[in-house]
Design a protein around this motif. Structure first.
Motif, PDB file in Angstrom:
ATOM      1  N   VAL A 128       0.847  -1.197   0.000  1.00 37.24           N
ATOM      2  CA  VAL A 128       0.000   0.000   0.000  1.00 37.24           C
ATOM      3  C   VAL A 128       0.876   1.237   0.000  1.00 37.24           C
ATOM      4  N   HIS A 129       0.650   2.106  -0.970  1.00 34.81           N
ATOM      5  CA  HIS A 129       1.394   3.363  -1.092  1.00 34.81           C
ATOM      6  C   HIS A 129       0.483   4.522  -0.730  1.00 34.81           C
ATOM      7  N   THR A 130       0.973   5.438   0.092  1.00 31.51           N
ATOM      8  CA  THR A 130       0.217   6.632   0.439  1.00 31.51           C
ATOM      9  C   THR A 130       0.983   7.873  -0.006  1.00 31.51           C
ATOM     10  N   PRO A 131       0.275   8.959  -0.339  1.00 32.87           N
ATOM     11  CA  PRO A 131       0.906  10.096  -1.015  1.00 32.87           C
ATOM     12  C   PRO A 131       1.596  11.071  -0.082  1.00 32.87           C
ATOM     13  N   GLY A 132       2.472  11.882  -0.672  1.00 27.54           N
ATOM     14  CA  GLY A 132       3.052  13.001   0.042  1.00 27.54           C
ATOM     15  C   GLY A 132       2.014  14.098   0.251  1.00 27.54           C
ATOM     16  N   TYR A 133       2.438  15.198   0.862  1.00 27.03           N
ATOM     17  CA  TYR A 133       1.485  16.271   1.192  1.00 27.03           C
ATOM     18  C   TYR A 133       0.926  16.947  -0.058  1.00 27.03           C
ATOM     19  N   GLY A 134       1.571  16.752  -1.203  1.00 28.11           N
ATOM     20  CA  GLY A 134       1.052  17.297  -2.452  1.00 28.11           C
ATOM     21  C   GLY A 134      -0.149  16.551  -2.983  1.00 28.11           C
ATOM     22  N   ALA A 135      -0.497  15.405  -2.363  1.00 30.90           N
ATOM     23  CA  ALA A 135      -1.696  14.625  -2.702  1.00 30.90           C
ATOM     24  C   ALA A 135      -1.625  14.032  -4.103  1.00 30.90           C
ATOM     25  N   GLU A 136      -0.422  13.659  -4.545  1.00 30.29           N
ATOM     26  CA  GLU A 136      -0.271  13.097  -5.875  1.00 30.29           C
ATOM     27  C   GLU A 136      -0.769  11.652  -5.935  1.00 30.29           C
ATOM     28  N   ARG A 184      -7.540  24.986   1.814  1.00 36.65           N
ATOM     29  CA  ARG A 184      -7.767  26.212   2.587  1.00 36.65           C
ATOM     30  C   ARG A 184      -6.457  26.985   2.610  1.00 36.65           C
ATOM     31  N   ASP A 185      -6.542  28.264   2.302  1.00 37.37           N
ATOM     32  CA  ASP A 185      -5.334  29.101   2.266  1.00 37.37           C
ATOM     33  C   ASP A 185      -4.272  28.483   1.354  1.00 37.37           C
ATOM     34  N   ASN A 186      -4.739  27.949   0.216  1.00 37.76           N
ATOM     35  CA  ASN A 186      -3.860  27.373  -0.799  1.00 37.76           C
ATOM     36  C   ASN A 186      -3.062  26.174  -0.302  1.00 37.76           C
ATOM     37  N   ASN A 187      -3.634  25.441   0.633  1.00 38.52           N
ATOM     38  CA  ASN A 187      -2.947  24.263   1.148  1.00 38.52           C
ATOM     39  C   ASN A 187      -3.975  23.222   1.569  1.00 38.52           C
ATOM     40  N   TRP A 188      -3.552  21.971   1.609  1.00 42.49           N
ATOM     41  CA  TRP A 188      -4.439  20.921   2.090  1.00 42.49           C
ATOM     42  C   TRP A 188      -4.565  21.029   3.607  1.00 42.49           C
ATOM     43  N   PRO A 189      -5.770  20.944   4.151  1.00 41.67           N
ATOM     44  CA  PRO A 189      -5.978  21.263   5.575  1.00 41.67           C
ATOM     45  C   PRO A 189      -5.836  20.089   6.538  1.00 41.67           C
ATOM     46  N   VAL A 190      -5.359  18.922   6.081  1.00 45.25           N
ATOM     47  CA  VAL A 190      -5.386  17.734   6.929  1.00 45.25           C
ATOM     48  C   VAL A 190      -4.584  17.928   8.211  1.00 45.25           C
ATOM     49  N   LEU A 191      -3.434  18.555   8.143  1.00 43.21           N
ATOM     50  CA  LEU A 191      -2.623  18.733   9.347  1.00 43.21           C
ATOM     51  C   LEU A 191      -3.251  19.764  10.285  1.00 43.21           C
ATOM     52  N   ALA A 192      -3.735  20.864   9.712  1.00 46.72           N
ATOM     53  CA  ALA A 192      -4.388  21.889  10.531  1.00 46.72           C
ATOM     54  C   ALA A 192      -5.608  21.317  11.233  1.00 46.72           C
ATOM     55  N   ASP A 193      -6.403  20.527  10.513  1.00 46.73           N
ATOM     56  CA  ASP A 193      -7.596  19.927  11.116  1.00 46.73           C
ATOM     57  C   ASP A 193      -7.220  18.975  12.242  1.00 46.73           C
ATOM     58  N   THR A 194      -6.109  18.279  12.098  1.00 37.92           N
ATOM     59  CA  THR A 194      -5.650  17.369  13.151  1.00 37.92           C
ATOM     60  C   THR A 194      -5.290  18.146  14.410  1.00 37.92           C
ATOM     61  N   ALA A 195      -4.537  19.227  14.248  1.00 41.04           N
ATOM     62  CA  ALA A 195      -4.120  20.026  15.404  1.00 41.04           C
ATOM     63  C   ALA A 195      -5.320  20.701  16.070  1.00 41.04           C
ATOM     64  N   LEU A 196      -6.204  21.273  15.265  1.00 35.24           N
ATOM     65  CA  LEU A 196      -7.349  22.017  15.808  1.00 35.24           C
ATOM     66  C   LEU A 196      -8.347  21.112  16.543  1.00 35.24           C
ATOM     67  N   SER A 197      -8.441  19.851  16.106  1.00 34.91           N
ATOM     68  CA  SER A 197      -9.428  18.925  16.685  1.00 34.91           C
ATOM     69  C   SER A 197      -8.830  18.009  17.745  1.00 34.91           C
ATOM     70  N   GLN A 198      -7.558  18.211  18.092  1.00 36.06           N
ATOM     71  CA  GLN A 198      -6.837  17.328  19.017  1.00 36.06           C
ATOM     72  C   GLN A 198      -6.873  15.871  18.553  1.00 36.06           C
ATOM     73  N   GLY A 199      -6.732  15.700  17.248  1.00 40.70           N
ATOM     74  CA  GLY A 199      -6.612  14.368  16.689  1.00 40.70           C
ATOM     75  C   GLY A 199      -7.905  13.680  16.339  1.00 40.70           C
TER      76      GLY A 199
END
Length: 308
Positions: free
Chosen positions: A85-93, A127-142
């Motif tokens: 199983v391969h998962t993508p970099g932050y560029g979502a390729e 959001r703000d020209n970036n994928w929000p997955v990391l921000a959503d993780t921090a804001l929601s405490q995981g």
């Protein structure tokens, strides 16, 4: 874990990480997910020679209550065979791996959260020209962000495990940058559920406070600046920092690091490797920056031959 770093004091305890992993499985098991194998394989003459015409396929996953997302299915010519199983970099390729298929492995690329589609990136999800997955993780405490990302992965893997070409409960994970970090998270999540090995190339989400001290220039710490309680932000990141999962990673782990990598510093990756409980291989390349490399592909081929 080095308690000298203030941020680590806000990280979840091991038993909290275990419960977080259990909650991911509980969420994945509760979701009905329809699947459609698309007729378009994504290759065209404008890209040159086609590989295994009419065999590789986009797969559309439609989980109930979540956004649809895509995978790319690359089965062996004859099976059954192990699953990589391969998962993508932050560029979502979205990427293909015919060299691994030719070695006798099924390969599933997963692009969670619908960020990448057969028609290209879905920029409406930024959001703000970036994928929000990391921000959503921090804001929601995981509780959001990477938690949903990983649930998507489980749903796609469940589908792949049902394919006739796949040996049941024989699965390995690999990726670069975010894909490297998340391959280790999946190795933790699939502990005692068939994981054979992990290959993490210049992995992000690894020893984040240490990477910060090594002057990482990555933009991925910006979400913390918008959180009222900074301790809560680090707690959220702690659930997805691979250092929190290190004791769960008892399968063989391959790691690479680059001396010119100022996004995922080699020092943070090396200190992480020294905490692994089982077989691991730490590979340092002095002139390597933050990118997938020929060196990693060569190491990956050998690693999966030994352990997958």
């Amino acid at each position: 874990m080095d308690t000298n770093y203030e941020e680590f004091k806000n990280y979840p305890k091991p038993e909290e990480v275990d419960k977080w992993v259990e909650s991911i499985w509980k969420m994945a098991d509760s979701i009905k997910c329809d699947v459609e194998v698309l007729s378009d394989n994504g290759f065209s003459f404008s890209f040159g020679i086609r590989h295994v015409k009419n065999e590789f396929r986009y797969v559309k996953f439609m989980p109930e209550g979540m956004d649809e997302f895509y995978g790319y299915w690359q089965p062996v010519m004859s099976g059954p065979a192990p699953l990589l199983v391969h998962t993508p970099g932050y560029g979502a390729e979205i990427s293909t791996h015919p060299e691994l298929v030719s070695l006798g492995y099924n390969v599933l690329h997963i692009s969670p959260l619908g960020y990448a589609t057969p028609d290209g990136p879905d920029l409406a999800k930024q959001r703000d020209n970036n994928w929000p997955v990391l921000a959503d993780t921090a804001l929601s405490q995981g509780e959001k962000g990477y938690k949903q990302w990983l649930v998507n992965c489980i749903l796609a893997i469940k589908w792949a495990m049902k394919q006739r070409e796949v040996i049941e409960n024989r699965i390995s994970f690999f990726g670069t940058s975010q894909g490297g970090g998340c391959s280790m998270l999946l190795g933790s999540i699939f502990k005692d559920k068939g994981v054979r090995c992990v290959a993490a190339d210049v992995p992000f989400l690894t020893n984040l406070p240490v990477a910060r001290r090594f002057k990482s220039i990555t933009y991925n710490y910006e979400p913390l600046s918008s959180i009222d309680n900074i301790e809560d932000g680090w707690r959220g990141l702690g659930f997805v920092d691979t250092i929190s999962h290190v004791k769960r990673l008892d399968c063989p782990v391959l790691l690479t690091a680059g001396g010119k990598d100022d996004l995922c510093p080699a020092g943070a990756i090396k200190s992480f490797s020294e905490s692994l409980p089982g077989t691991f291989s730490y590979n340092y390349f002095d002139t390597l920056g933050h990118r997938c490399s020929r060196e990693f592909i060569s190491l990956l081929s050998s690693w999966v031959r030994m352990y997958a």
